[in-house]
Motif scaffolding. Structure first.
Motif, mmCIF file in Angstrom:
data_model
loop_
_atom_site.group_PDB
_atom_site.id
_atom_site.type_symbol
_atom_site.label_atom_id
_atom_site.label_comp_id
_atom_site.label_asym_id
_atom_site.label_seq_id
_atom_site.Cartn_x
_atom_site.Cartn_y
_atom_site.Cartn_z
ATOM 1 N N GLU A 293 0.827 -1.208 0.000
ATOM 2 C CA GLU A 293 0.000 0.000 0.000
ATOM 3 C C GLU A 293 0.864 1.262 0.000
ATOM 4 N N ILE A 294 0.272 2.344 -0.478
ATOM 5 C CA ILE A 294 0.925 3.659 -0.468
ATOM 6 C C ILE A 294 0.827 4.265 0.933
ATOM 7 N N VAL A 295 1.918 4.896 1.393
ATOM 8 C CA VAL A 295 1.896 5.596 2.679
ATOM 9 C C VAL A 295 2.159 7.098 2.516
ATOM 10 N N GLN A 296 2.584 7.522 1.326
ATOM 11 C CA GLN A 296 2.817 8.951 1.096
ATOM 12 C C GLN A 296 2.802 9.245 -0.400
ATOM 13 N N ILE A 297 2.213 10.389 -0.762
ATOM 14 C CA ILE A 297 2.228 10.873 -2.146
ATOM 15 C C ILE A 297 2.779 12.294 -2.134
#
Length: 469
Positions: A293-297
């Motif tokens: 999963e993504i944790v920062q953009i």
């Protein structure tokens, strides 16, 4: 036709042709000798000689080609890329001529030319510095002038795209979408009412008042549309009555007047300068897009080849699961930091609004885009924007045999990533954006001036990485 191929491919084809010609001559000579001998029992001997000669010739051609490729073709390709970087991307590092030792005087001549370029660049830099100082003074005067106008101000191009906005206008626009240069006004205002007012403005040539709804329909704005004299486009003034503006608020300006001259063409025919780009990066719980999963953009916008400092997007993302310690060690994002952060559905929707009218740019784009595509249905958005990958652009500019990591590109193009920002979404996005901005003039110098031409070239390197378009 051969001019479309790279130097290395043309040299490879030359050696292939040489090998085929050698095989044909050898085979013909053996056949002629066998025919004149008129001794059928010598067939096996001639056949063995032909096979031995053929394989020897192929091996010899392959060996010479490998030596030529390694010591001539690759060094020429690297030297050309370095010269192009110095000429068009402002790179000042010394030429690496160690691999060019078999190129005779070419390396020395290139170094001499590079010295001349540096001297010319220094003179140009001094002139640019003087002009920049002048432009800053003009900007200060313009900001002072706008301060006397107690309303938010937006300058718009003839295609209804934003050319300038001040700080108060940014606050108004942000109620519907992130304020962005070159963004369509339809993201912020109801175009039906706006185009009706614009039609009256064009017919009369004088200031026009209008009440126009926001794009969401929640707000109703009292606007004044003013012509720009002989220039294309117009100015929109938001009256403070319904916009909640305060005349004493700061009025920072974001603008690019060259956008007034930008033509709206088919994407493939659009010049690179005429496009807006959103450069982004993500940090994740792992390296498997199908389950991590993504944790920062982190993202920022590039318009007309420059980073727009005020137009950025950055958010932590709650992955809904524990972040592995090994991942935290890389990017520094822990479970505590993402508490209270939006989930991927909300974060992706916000990022999609920020990037809706732009070409998306990323380093190793298939990796980052795979996470977004996986959650597209849940987020309620379609990631159908065109995508450019700096890995593929690097292959176009520097050759497929080079190292195309972000660190290698930054080193090659004199881009510095502060250690504290490496492996953060915004830090890597900024580094990618700076690399991309230096690549744009190099692509144009390569003759690749339109988006379609660039895309065609990147697809030739599809074996390196998946094409996202």
């Amino acid at each position: 036709m051969l001019s479309r191929f790279s130097l290395r491919l043309r040299i490879f084809l030359f050696f292939c042709l040489l090998a085929l010609g050698g095989l044909a001559v050898t085979g013909g000579a053996l056949w002629l000798g066998y025919s004149r001998a008129d001794q059928p029992e010598l067939m096996d001997a001639f056949l063995f000689s032909g096979l031995l000669s053929g394989f020897s010739l192929l091996g010899l051609c392959a060996a010479i080609w490998l030596l030529f490729d390694e010591n001539v073709a690759k060094p020429i390709e690297r030297l050309a890329a370095q010269m192009r970087a110095r000429a068009h991307a402002g790179v000042r590092r010394e030429l690496d001529t160690r691999d060019a030792r078999y190129l005779g005087d070419l390396a020395a001549a290139a170094e001499g030319l590079a010295g001349q370029l540096d001297a010319s660049a220094l003179t140009a830099a001094e002139a640019i510095a003087r002009e920049t100082e002048h432009l800053e003074a003009e900007k200060t005067r313009l900001a002072a002038l706008l301060t006397d106008i107690p309303v938010a101000t937006v300058m718009v191009g003839p295609a209804h795209q934003i050319v300038l906005y001040d700080g108060q206008a940014a606050a108004v626009l942000a109620q519907d979408a992130p304020p962005r240069l070159n963004a369509p006004l339809s993201d912020y205002l109801d175009l039906t009412g706006l185009e009706a007012a614009y039609g009256r403005l064009m017919r009369s040539g004088k200031e026009v008042a209008a009440s126009v709804k926001s794009a969401s329909g929640v707000q109703l704005y009292d606007l004044r549309l003013k012509p720009l004299g002989g220039a294309p486009g117009y100015i929109i003034l938001f009256e403070s009555t319904h916009a909640g503006l305060y005349p004493d608020d700061a009025r920072p300006l974001v603008y690019d007047f060259a956008l007034l001259e930008t033509d709206r063409a088919d994407l493939d025919k659009c010049t690179l300068k005429g496009l807006s780009f959103v450069v982004f990066d993500t940090e994740t719980t792992g390296l498997l897009p199908h389950k991590d999963e993504i944790v920062q953009i982190g993202a920022l916008r590039v318009v007309r080849g420059r980073i727009i400092e005020s137009e950025t997007f950055e958010t932590l993302v709650n992955p809904g699961r524990p972040i592995p310690a090994a991942s935290t060690k890389v990017h520094g994002i822990s479970d505590v930091l993402v508490q209270g952060a939006p989930d991927i559905a909300g974060a992706a929707r916000d990022f999609h609004r920020f990037a809706s009218d732009a070409v998306i740019v990323a380093h190793n784009a298939p990796f980052d885009m795979a996470f977004l595509h996986r959650h597209a249905k849940r987020s309620g958005v379609a990631w159908d924007q065109p995508v450019l990958d700096t890995v593929l652009l690097s292959a176009v500019l520097f050759g497929a045999s080079q190292n195309h990591t972000l660190d290698a590109l930054c080193d090659r193009l004199d881009v510095t990533i502060p250690p504290a920002l490496r492996h953060t979404a915004m830090g890597d996005a900024r580094a990618t954006a700076e690399v991309f901005c230096k690549m744009l003039p190099m692509l144009e110098a390569h003759g690749l001036t339109t988006f379609g031409a660039v895309l065609e070239q990147t697809r030739r390197h599809g074996r390196l990485i998946e094409d996202m378009n």
